[in-house]
Design a protein around this motif. Sequence first.
Motif, PDB file in Angstrom:
ATOM      1  N   ASN A 115     -12.792 -19.027  33.442  1.00  0.00           N
ATOM      2  CA  ASN A 115     -12.205 -20.094  32.636  1.00  0.00           C
ATOM      3  C   ASN A 115     -11.307 -20.996  33.466  1.00  0.00           C
ATOM      4  O   ASN A 115     -11.302 -22.214  33.280  1.00  0.00           O
ATOM      5  N   TRP A 134     -14.201 -15.091  26.248  1.00  0.00           N
ATOM      6  CA  TRP A 134     -15.610 -15.473  26.382  1.00  0.00           C
ATOM      7  C   TRP A 134     -16.084 -16.361  25.246  1.00  0.00           C
ATOM      8  O   TRP A 134     -16.964 -17.180  25.432  1.00  0.00           O
ATOM      9  N   LEU A 154     -14.133 -20.160  26.919  1.00  0.00           N
ATOM     10  CA  LEU A 154     -15.278 -20.598  27.729  1.00  0.00           C
ATOM     11  C   LEU A 154     -16.024 -21.770  27.098  1.00  0.00           C
ATOM     12  O   LEU A 154     -16.277 -22.774  27.776  1.00  0.00           O
TER      13      LEU A 154
END
Lengths: 358, 172
Positions: free
Chosen positions: A168, A334, A338
């Motif tokens: 990230n 995630w 992201l």
Amino acid sequence: METVLIRLGLTLSQIVVVMVAVLLTVAALTLLERKVLGWMQDRMGPMEVGPYGILQPVADGLKLFFKEDIIPAGANKFMFSMAPVLSLVPALIGFAVIPFGPDWTVDVGGVNFKPFVITDINIGVLYILAFASIGAYGIILGGWSSNSKYSLLGGLRSAAQLISYELNVGLSIVGVLLLSSSLSLVTITNAQAGGFWNWYFFGGGGFPQALAFIVFIISAVAETNRTPFDLPEAESELVAGFFTEYSGMRFAFFFLAEYGNMILVSCVATVLFFGGWHPPYPGTLMEYIGMGHLLWIEGIMWFVLKVAFFLFFFFWIRATLPRLRYDQLMRFGWKVLLPIALANIVVTSIVAFLFPGS
Amino acid sequence: MGTIVFFYFASVIVVTAALVVALRSPVFSALALLVMFFHVAGLFVTLHAEFLAVIQILVYAGAILVLYLFVVMLLNLKGEVHFHHQLTVGLFLGCMVFAEAVLLVLKGESSLQASLSTPKEPAQLMQGNTESIGELLYSTYLFPFEIASLILLVAMVGAVILTKKGILEAKG
């Protein structure tokens, strides 16, 4: 030959100045963190050593220095000694490419010398990311070599967390790189001159990178293992995580690495999103009053101010937010951060393509 | 000076690469590999390929090897576990490579130098090697680049299916 010696001397003195500044800041931070947390919780913080407790870092340092150095039975001695070094070096090495002040070139005895950045390599951002990722080894190996279950679990958690959030961090700064079309931190800083509306956070270069900055700062907190992402060293579950078995100077090294990383991350955030040493108004006050040769003082002052704000931010969220659960941490990284970072890249590249150089 | 630096990097690379397969403990093997990655990156720097050097550290040392260490620690492999059943294959490959090297040396430096020692001394390097790598990847080598990304996509889909398998079966 002489020029080589002059260059060597200049660079070494720069490195010494930066390292001393960073280590002094770390010492100040250890006290400030406890003071700020104290104030936020309506306490005084440390008050015993020196007037108002300001000598506390010295006392802490002396204590750590004279503490017995314990290597647990069954530990892998070589790895156990290597791990703190592996974790401290990457934290300090990143400062080599941070521009602290104006992009001046001074001629000293025939050597072109930039006084306010140790080295301006054209891949500065990648250099910092690469060495930040090396920092994981110290934590993993420290956890593994201690021959302790708490340490191993802490090390494993930390490895998973670092890998997830590193991604990230990398993706969130791509927007800035697209807009500045450079990987050099000096060039990126120079592109943000002339007032706060030119900073990438507020839309310099065409598209505001505010979302990217939020992703960056959250991931950066996670990468430095700070609350609320301090699962690798969650004291209520894992005693102290990967450095449970460490004592004395080896423990101090891990401690220095954590604070060094905090400062480094704050510096990177300042340079990439908040204009580095540039003041928030066009030009500089020193130029207005006709002392242009002193503008570096103003520049460094603004740099320090911005970095100090981010460091305060680290303490602030530590006092505010509770620790995340492990699955929440992974899901957040995630499935939330992201996609935001990826979306930011897509939008920014469209803007950069349609309105180049705006 | 340049030769000394090259031989330093090259010898450390050879020694650590041998250590990776020779060491008993998988964690020490991984560390030897880490040292090797750093020296390969050093070689790239001496070739003025800073971008490749940093990517080498970022991808191999920073991501892949960390994952590998992660697995080694989770499995908690002890030093006694051996995987040395590839002696015949290793011997065969080693002999082949050695024969190739001998042939190259015997054929004389004439043909070798013609092909190797004239690297296109960088007209494009003027614009910085990050830009030139980007341009090459998206023009001359576009097809291999896209193939590589397709292969990565396949691997990703494979990983997702492998993890979802149990869940899908449980649902019937």
